[in-house]
Design an enzyme around this catalytic site. Structure first.
Site, mmCIF file in Angstrom:
data_model
loop_
_atom_site.group_PDB
_atom_site.id
_atom_site.type_symbol
_atom_site.label_atom_id
_atom_site.label_comp_id
_atom_site.label_asym_id
_atom_site.label_seq_id
_atom_site.Cartn_x
_atom_site.Cartn_y
_atom_site.Cartn_z
ATOM 1 N N GLY B 55 -1.750 -0.843 -2.742
ATOM 2 C CA GLY B 55 -3.119 -0.645 -3.246
ATOM 3 C C GLY B 55 -4.147 -1.448 -2.493
ATOM 4 N N MET B 180 1.061 3.848 -3.518
ATOM 5 C CA MET B 180 1.098 4.722 -4.688
ATOM 6 C C MET B 180 0.975 6.175 -4.256
ATOM 7 S SD MET B 180 1.262 2.171 -6.673
ATOM 8 C CE MET B 180 1.012 2.589 -8.373
ATOM 9 N N GLN B 266 -5.747 10.189 -2.946
ATOM 10 C CA GLN B 266 -5.286 8.827 -3.230
ATOM 11 C C GLN B 266 -5.392 7.909 -2.023
ATOM 12 O OE1 GLN B 266 -2.356 7.203 -5.847
ATOM 13 N NE2 GLN B 266 -1.908 9.216 -6.705
ATOM 14 N N SER B 268 -7.271 4.592 -0.546
ATOM 15 C CA SER B 268 -7.690 3.410 -1.314
ATOM 16 C C SER B 268 -9.212 3.305 -1.369
ATOM 17 C CB SER B 268 -7.071 2.141 -0.731
ATOM 18 O OG SER B 268 -5.828 1.886 -1.330
ATOM 19 N N TYR B 276 -10.236 2.418 3.207
ATOM 20 C CA TYR B 276 -10.619 3.782 3.573
ATOM 21 C C TYR B 276 -11.087 3.821 5.024
ATOM 22 C CZ TYR B 276 -12.515 8.488 3.018
ATOM 23 O OH TYR B 276 -12.755 9.828 3.133
ATOM 24 N N CYS B 413 10.116 5.653 -17.068
ATOM 25 C CA CYS B 413 10.264 6.680 -18.087
ATOM 26 C C CYS B 413 9.033 6.615 -18.969
ATOM 27 C CB CYS B 413 11.457 6.278 -18.952
ATOM 28 S SG CYS B 413 12.658 7.500 -19.220
ATOM 29 N N GLY B 495 -6.896 -0.847 -9.347
ATOM 30 C CA GLY B 495 -7.080 0.598 -9.277
ATOM 31 C C GLY B 495 -8.436 0.996 -8.763
HETATM 32 N N1 NAD Z 1 -4.012 7.313 -10.794
HETATM 33 C C1 NAD Z 1 -3.120 6.405 -10.672
HETATM 34 O O1 NAD Z 1 -2.235 6.286 -11.484
HETATM 35 C C2 NAD Z 1 -3.157 5.532 -9.540
HETATM 36 C C3 NAD Z 1 -2.066 4.736 -9.394
HETATM 37 C C4 NAD Z 1 -2.043 3.893 -8.336
HETATM 38 C C5 NAD Z 1 -3.054 3.870 -7.465
HETATM 39 N N2 NAD Z 1 -4.147 4.640 -7.627
HETATM 40 C C6 NAD Z 1 -5.223 4.533 -6.695
HETATM 41 O O2 NAD Z 1 -4.907 5.324 -5.588
HETATM 42 C C7 NAD Z 1 -5.365 4.685 -4.405
HETATM 43 C C8 NAD Z 1 -4.246 4.547 -3.401
HETATM 44 O O3 NAD Z 1 -3.322 3.555 -3.786
HETATM 45 P P1 NAD Z 1 -2.215 3.099 -2.780
HETATM 46 O O4 NAD Z 1 -1.408 2.069 -3.445
HETATM 47 O O5 NAD Z 1 -1.514 4.293 -2.265
HETATM 48 O O6 NAD Z 1 -3.089 2.439 -1.647
HETATM 49 P P2 NAD Z 1 -2.711 2.110 -0.143
HETATM 50 O O7 NAD Z 1 -3.823 1.281 0.371
HETATM 51 O O8 NAD Z 1 -1.331 1.617 -0.056
HETATM 52 O O9 NAD Z 1 -2.745 3.521 0.564
HETATM 53 C C9 NAD Z 1 -3.932 4.186 0.898
HETATM 54 C C10 NAD Z 1 -3.608 5.083 2.053
HETATM 55 O O10 NAD Z 1 -4.756 5.867 2.389
HETATM 56 C C11 NAD Z 1 -4.812 5.966 3.793
HETATM 57 N N3 NAD Z 1 -6.184 6.280 4.168
HETATM 58 C C12 NAD Z 1 -7.263 5.470 4.119
HETATM 59 N N4 NAD Z 1 -8.348 6.131 4.509
HETATM 60 C C13 NAD Z 1 -7.974 7.362 4.819
HETATM 61 C C14 NAD Z 1 -8.682 8.480 5.313
HETATM 62 N N5 NAD Z 1 -9.998 8.463 5.504
HETATM 63 N N6 NAD Z 1 -7.976 9.613 5.530
HETATM 64 C C15 NAD Z 1 -6.639 9.664 5.328
HETATM 65 N N7 NAD Z 1 -5.935 8.627 4.874
HETATM 66 C C16 NAD Z 1 -6.601 7.481 4.604
HETATM 67 C C17 NAD Z 1 -4.325 4.638 4.283
HETATM 68 O O11 NAD Z 1 -3.872 4.702 5.614
HETATM 69 C C18 NAD Z 1 -3.219 4.325 3.308
HETATM 70 O O12 NAD Z 1 -1.956 4.717 3.738
HETATM 71 C C19 NAD Z 1 -5.931 3.349 -4.839
HETATM 72 O O13 NAD Z 1 -7.333 3.457 -4.965
HETATM 73 C C20 NAD Z 1 -5.300 3.128 -6.158
HETATM 74 O O14 NAD Z 1 -6.064 2.286 -6.987
HETATM 75 C C21 NAD Z 1 -4.197 5.475 -8.652
#
Ligand code: NAD
Ligand code: NAD
Lengths: 560, 560
Positions: B55, B180, B266, B268, B276, B413, B495
């Site tokens: 994240g 995630m 998803q 970040s 991002y 679960c 998040g």
């Molecule tokens: N809804 C949920 O339950 C939930 C759960 C966990 C995380 N999230 C949110 O989802 C997001 C992602 O979490 P994460 O742990 O995977 O983060 P992370 O930072 O591990 O992964 C983000 C990924 O996005 C990629 N990225 C960044 N900019 C990009 C772009 N312009 N184009 C394509 N790819 C791009 C990065 O290279 C990276 O691999 C976070 O904002 C997190 O808070 C939501």
């Protein structure tokens, strides 16, 4: 029932039961019930029928239905159950265990992006929230005495720092004689200063006259200045409540070129909607406008605060020792364009932080018996256990002589890490031995060494720049919960208003039992311990020395 | 030691000890140590050598000195002591009691007025803070599996709501294959959808290929669309990781008039500085610019997010079921002028809230033995105790078959109030009877029913408008501390980023003892209980019914 509940009930007169007969199933829940009720005692609270205890709209319960339900639940609460209170509403009862708190409280907390008065007021109006201030919503307000000691300590420090310790013949200008501000005139004269306190609500002045916190009332500035001059001429300190608007009077003094020795303010500036009367408005006009056009009230209030702060800055320039006394008036003025509003310091970095570094802060206790003799006995016990502190002994004597008890008899004493648990255990013994007639409740203000993050007040100008880090008060609350306090609270927005502070409260009961002795030993060591820890982590030498001396276990300390 | 400590140490490879030999004085502290280490296992964490778990910059400890010290303290911690961790730093050890948590954690908390990335980054750089995300700083991240179940549940709900339960032949467009987000392709194909996932970092795609979370990699949009078309033609679901920038690809699809069935994202986005990649930038350029000009990075990132959100809105108009998957991308786009950014819903109000009303959420457990067999045995136990839930059984079977364990074997679960304590007690019996080889750690995400206030995600569009009230997660943390969880945490900004959320974590160890059984019974009832309570208070019928059925004690409920 109206969705928002009953906020005002003129018929209500609440007083805590006295004596040693229980209405609850144990002294722990009984203590919570009595302290909640005591917060609303007409002798204690500012507007008890609206559930308002002090500090603007700081409430003890969300509405009267919630108050009744809290009392009902406390009466049936078992000694392995815990009541949850969410912004003054009793929302759940859960099974815990006998060493866990009986009540856990969270008041006025908002996710930061929405943590402002506008959003709070919206929720408050919908009946979803309540402003808890600090000790209002956490049930350990003890009337104006609570603040007298802190204000007294501050004024004494001011005298030391600026006037070689001699306050005689000098005077302090301030605003506000409300729940907390009303302590100022008494603290000033105790410290040897005269005081001119501007208050726009005559009933507030009269209340302070009745309780002997202020000496005189004046209707005009000339009259007030005359009284102070006369007293000075006779080598006496006097306090005067002047009916008027602080912004007007402060500006008028600048205009006349009259410079007080010390300038501060304790209007409820932190709450521009409810806490500060705009210039040129009557109280009735303000009340009507609050119901009609909130934005207009806030705007007018902030404009007047800007005038007042400009005057405070001018008086500072003219030589007055000027300090913010924790009502966030600098921020309000800054918001509407007074760019140098923060040129005068807050009272904590200027005078209080050295005490916080040793965990010293507003320790307090209350006699559940309702008998003043119980407090006098604890006073004597404190003198016995801390024999070589003339300043403290002097305070206890003056407090006994000059401070009328309000509601359940209580005492406050600024003591630190090295003393709190010791005193608490001694009080527990007194309960056990029958030296006092009923258990003693022990607590403190949220304004304390380890329990608050408030960058415009308690944590202003921290040495390492960690002013806004609020991990600390959260850890404080979690640790006090883990240690077995009787009730623990987490609040937002106390003192300085929505968005500007997060803080934790703790209260614990000395019921004379062995279990209580253990809990007291833990909680009243850990609680000031977190304060010393927080200041040691920020790099204060005094705190690091204190931690080492007292044997605190701070894993990263040696690496500093 | 550098004041800010060592943030990056390429030489570090951390893995939790397996087996039943203790390095700490009890299984409670041992569990905390192993789970901290497991969070940094190379098979689990995104950038373990920088202590980054997932994240964006969600860390397990502030720096390597703090990590080492935490481990050292856990090894010496007594069973009546509690370690305090402040934003990843071990700041104090205090005496509590055996039924109190062994660790109390507060991460990334800031006083609201200062709760933004700018101030956080300033403190982070000074070494005063750490971003804890949700389960990174609270030591219960279990790799991508943790999120697969939630994402799977969401996609199944999407299929039900929009496509009569039939996902076959349909495809989902998304961005991000990080910690995630990497769970999306697997969850999609499990739910019967194909997926096109745009990811700008090839190593992330390769990592997901290796762990079998994504089926194919593509270098161009045409190639990716071709793969999906072919699979659809053969009646199969396929997932493709497309190397590219999500803003580019999403916009290109709009331009070409190609409309996916479902659209989400998803990346970040919650962290515009680190999470991002702006359009037209390489990863290396972004890295360099982050060191040189933070404001420029944030500006460029937000501009690209606006492009992406505009595309998501266009695809929604063209008929795609479009949802925000909890990364706050709508807010970021809104901030830079996309006024209708919130026209597509968040996934919680759209699909998850009905589950939260019954306390159902991401319950999870970990086998401290390190032996996968232990998890398979718990899988069987879950099926035995919840016999009539084919959906759940199906999940357990697919999880076993398709999800590779990362680090310590774990299972997730989604179960609710009526099942959590029951399952936990059964696991404790399995430890007691030697059916499993070592104790089981039980926890959950902070994204759960009663543990989070996050108005753009978990508490978006609450029925009574209480989205921003954060009393609830604070009460959750206090109650879990009172109940005797093994570690409890309070975080801010998980998040959705700084300023936008407050949330609490809880972990408890089933060590097979009678004392643990009591604690498990309390904590794993109370914890989901606060979720049902919070939703019942907000007026949800399902929650009120659940509270009544399960016999929750909610004092004000009858008055609703
Ligand atoms: N809804 C949920 O339950 C939930 C759960 C966990 C995380 N999230 C949110 O989802 C997001 C992602 O979490 P994460 O742990 O995977 O983060 P992370 O930072 O591990 O992964 C983000 C990924 O996005 C990629 N990225 C960044 N900019 C990009 C772009 N312009 N184009 C394509 N790819 C791009 C990065 O290279 C990276 O691999 C976070 O904002 C997190 O808070 C939501
Ligand atoms: N530094 C501290 O330790 C400390 C402690 C407690 C309170 N405070 C702060 O001090 C402030 C006052 O607290 P309180 O409990 O007395 O509040 P309060 O609301 O009970 O009293 C405020 C008083 O100010 C008066 N007032 C308002 N506008 C005025 C004006 N323009 N001119 C003159 N009088 C005016 C009101 O009539 C009222 O009596 C609060 O902001 C509080 O947060 C600081």
């Amino acid at each position: 029932m109206n969705h928002t509940g009953t906020r005002l009930d003129e018929s209500r007169v609440i007083r805590a039961p006295h004596g040693s007969t229980l209405s609850c199933k144990s002294w722990l829940s009984e203590a919570a019930m009595r302290m909640l009720m005591n917060n609303l005692d007409p002798a204690v609270a500012e507007h008890p029928q609206a559930l308002v205890v002090y500090g603007g709209i700081g409430r003890a319960a969300r509405n009267w239905e919630c108050f009744d339900k809290i009392v009902e639940v406390l009466k049936r609460l078992e000694d392995d159950e815990t009541l949850l209170v969410q912004s003054g509403k009793p929302v759940g009862v859960f099974k815990t265990h006998s060493d866990a708190p009986r009540v856990l409280i969270a008041n006025s907390n908002l996710v930061p992006h929405w943590a402002n008065w506008e959003h709070f007021n919206e929720l408050d109006k919908k009946g979803l929230m309540m402003y808890g201030q600090m000790t209002a919503g956490s049930w350990v307000y003890i009337g104006s005495q609570g603040i007298v000691q802190g204000t007294y300590e501050t004024f004494v420090a001011v005298a030391k720092q600026h006037f070689g310790g001699k306050a005689e013949g000098r005077w302090i200008l301030t605003g506000g004689l409300g729940g907390m501000g009303g302590a100022q005139p008494l603290a000033a004269t105790m410290a040897g200063f005269s005081m001119l306190a501007v208050e726009c609500d005559e009933s507030r002045i009269d209340f302070r006259l009745r309780t002997r916190y202020v000496d005189k009332k004046a209707a005009t500035l000339d009259e007030a200045l005359g009284i102070i001059e006369d007293a000075n001429a006779m080598g006496r300190a006097v306090s005067v409540g002047l009916l008027g608007n602080a912004a007007d009077v402060f500006a008028e003094l600048v205009k006349r070129g009259i410079t007080p020795d010390v300038v501060t303010d304790q209007t409820s500036a932190h709450d521009p909607l409810n806490g500060y009367l705009p210039q040129g408005w009557t109280l009735a006009e303000a009340k009507a406008m609050r119901a009609k056009d909130e934005a207009a009230v806030v705007k007018a209030a902030k404009a007047s605060m800007a005038v007042q702060v400009e005057a405070m800055l001018a008086l500072q320039k003219a030589g007055a020792a000027t300090l913010d006394y924790g009502n966030n008036i600098r921020q309000m003025a800054f918001d509407v364009g007074v760019q140098n509003a923060f040129d005068f310091p807050g009272f904590v970095p200027a005078y209080i932080r050295p005490l916080f570094c040793e965990g010293i802060g507003p320790f307090r206790w209350v006699a559940l018996s309702g008998d003043p003799e119980d407090i006098y006995k604890t006073d004597a016990k404190v003198k016995e256990l801390i024999p070589n502190d003339p300043h403290l002994h002097n305070w206890l004597d003056m407090a006994r002589e000059r401070i009328a008890f309000q509601g359940l008899p209580a005492r406050i004493c600024w003591v630190g890490l090295k003393d709190r648990a010791r005193l608490a255990k001694a009080f527990n013994d007194m309960v056990k031995n029958g030296e006092v007639k009923a258990p003693i409740v022990i607590g403190r203000d949220h304004l304390d060494s380890g329990s608050v993050a408030s960058p415009n007040r308690e944590t202003e100008a921290m040495q390492d720049g960690s002013d806004a880090v609020s991990d600390w008060p959260l850890l404080n609350a979690l640790l006090n919960t883990a240690g077995g306090a009787t009730w623990v609270s987490l609040h937002h927005g106390g003192g300085v208003g929505m968005g500007f502070s997060q803080h934790a409260g703790v209260v614990i009961v000395a019921d004379g039992s062995d279990a209580a002795e253990k809990r007291l030993g833990r909680v009243l060591w850990n609680d000031p311990g977190t304060g010393v820890m927080r200041h040691a982590d920020a790099g204060y030498d005094t705190a690091q020395d204190c931690a080492r001396e007292q044997g605190l276990d701070l894993p990263m300390l040696e690496n500093k």
